[in-house]
Write a protein that holds these residues in place. Structure first.
Motif, PDB file in Angstrom:
ATOM      1  N   GLY A 105      84.904  -5.029 -90.426  1.00 33.36           N
ATOM      2  CA  GLY A 105      85.355  -6.027 -91.456  1.00 33.36           C
ATOM      3  C   GLY A 105      84.751  -5.690 -92.787  1.00 33.36           C
ATOM      4  O   GLY A 105      84.352  -4.595 -93.152  1.00 33.36           O
ATOM      5  N   VAL A 106      85.055  -6.821 -93.482  1.00 34.76           N
ATOM      6  CA  VAL A 106      84.687  -6.647 -94.852  1.00 34.76           C
ATOM      7  C   VAL A 106      84.018  -7.933 -95.695  1.00 34.76           C
ATOM      8  O   VAL A 106      84.229  -9.122 -95.243  1.00 34.76           O
ATOM      9  CB  VAL A 106      85.847  -6.521 -96.067  1.00 34.76           C
ATOM     10  CG1 VAL A 106      85.665  -6.365 -97.369  1.00 34.76           C
ATOM     11  CG2 VAL A 106      86.781  -5.474 -95.434  1.00 34.76           C
ATOM     12  N   GLU A 107      82.719  -7.745 -96.261  1.00 38.65           N
ATOM     13  CA  GLU A 107      82.196  -9.090 -96.889  1.00 38.65           C
ATOM     14  C   GLU A 107      82.035  -8.786 -98.346  1.00 38.65           C
ATOM     15  O   GLU A 107      81.838  -7.815 -99.050  1.00 38.65           O
ATOM     16  CB  GLU A 107      80.767  -8.812 -96.399  1.00 38.65           C
ATOM     17  CG  GLU A 107      80.522  -9.271 -94.721  1.00 38.65           C
ATOM     18  CD  GLU A 107      79.069  -9.031 -94.404  1.00 38.65           C
ATOM     19  OE1 GLU A 107      78.269  -8.689 -95.233  1.00 38.65           O
ATOM     20  OE2 GLU A 107      78.743  -9.108 -93.165  1.00 38.65           O
ATOM     21  N   GLN A 108      82.741  -9.689 -99.073  1.00 36.52           N
ATOM     22  CA  GLN A 108      82.794  -9.784-100.557  1.00 36.52           C
ATOM     23  C   GLN A 108      81.671 -10.608-101.075  1.00 36.52           C
ATOM     24  O   GLN A 108      81.243 -11.765-100.616  1.00 36.52           O
ATOM     25  CB  GLN A 108      84.137 -10.397-100.777  1.00 36.52           C
ATOM     26  CG  GLN A 108      85.426  -9.512-100.460  1.00 36.52           C
ATOM     27  CD  GLN A 108      86.671 -10.320-100.886  1.00 36.52           C
ATOM     28  OE1 GLN A 108      87.107 -11.246-100.070  1.00 36.52           O
ATOM     29  NE2 GLN A 108      87.142 -10.060-101.929  1.00 36.52           N
ATOM     30  N   GLY A 109      81.111  -9.964-102.217  1.00 36.75           N
ATOM     31  CA  GLY A 109      80.126 -10.628-102.942  1.00 36.75           C
ATOM     32  C   GLY A 109      80.875 -10.976-104.331  1.00 36.75           C
ATOM     33  O   GLY A 109      81.784 -10.441-104.514  1.00 36.75           O
ATOM     34  N   PRO A 110      80.058 -11.600-105.220  1.00 33.80           N
ATOM     35  CA  PRO A 110      80.440 -11.713-106.647  1.00 33.80           C
ATOM     36  C   PRO A 110      80.895 -10.417-107.213  1.00 33.80           C
ATOM     37  O   PRO A 110      81.602 -10.592-108.396  1.00 33.80           O
ATOM     38  CB  PRO A 110      79.430 -12.507-107.085  1.00 33.80           C
ATOM     39  CG  PRO A 110      78.206 -12.333-106.477  1.00 33.80           C
ATOM     40  CD  PRO A 110      78.645 -12.038-104.909  1.00 33.80           C
ATOM     41  N   GLY A 111      79.999  -9.244-107.045  1.00 31.67           N
ATOM     42  CA  GLY A 111      80.154  -8.458-107.829  1.00 31.67           C
ATOM     43  C   GLY A 111      80.301  -7.133-106.825  1.00 31.67           C
ATOM     44  O   GLY A 111      80.019  -6.040-107.434  1.00 31.67           O
TER      45      GLY A 111
END
Length: 136
Positions: A105-111
């Protein structure tokens, strides 16, 4: 429990085999599926974001699973699992990753974003922590 492996690098094609060697050393032996996944995820960073992008590769072994994480600074460029045609020369990397892992999967952060995958545990638990910088 084995302590995590963390590698910080500026992603280039020459770093891919170096990361595979570091994974084999950390795991204490053969880990072809883990190496394949790392190769595919690093190659995606180079192909889609460009050479020299700062990347962190992290491996955590616990509870019978090995988790590989590749973090880069672009939260917008999300990986997709395309269906490659028989004569396509690219587009099979994530399909390979999907085939050899338990899940991904993918985890998105602010940057940033982290693309991760989990494999059945492939370690003997005897190794310690390794932290390194590749390509400096």
């Amino acid at each position: 429990m084995r302590l995590p492996l963390t590698l910080d690098l500026l992603a280039t094609p020459k770093d891919v085999p170096e990361v595979r060697r570091a994974l084999r050393a950390y795991m204490g032996g053969p880990c072809a599926d883990l190496q394949l996944c790392a190769s595919e995820l690093l190659t995606n960073v180079v192909r889609h974001l460009g050479e020299g992008v700062p990347v962190t590769v992290r491996v955590v072994c616990e509870q019978g699973r090995t988790r590989l994480e590749v973090t880069d600074p672009d939260p917008r460029a999300l990986p997709l699992l395309p269906k490659a045609a028989a004569d396509d020369e690219t587009g099979r990397g994530l399909a390979l990753l999907d085939a050899v892992t338990l899940r991904w999967g993918v985890e998105q952060g602010p940057g940033s974003k982290t693309v991760w995958c989990e494999l059945q545990g492939i370690h003997d638990g005897s190794r310690g922590m390794v932290v390194g910088v590749i390509g400096s």
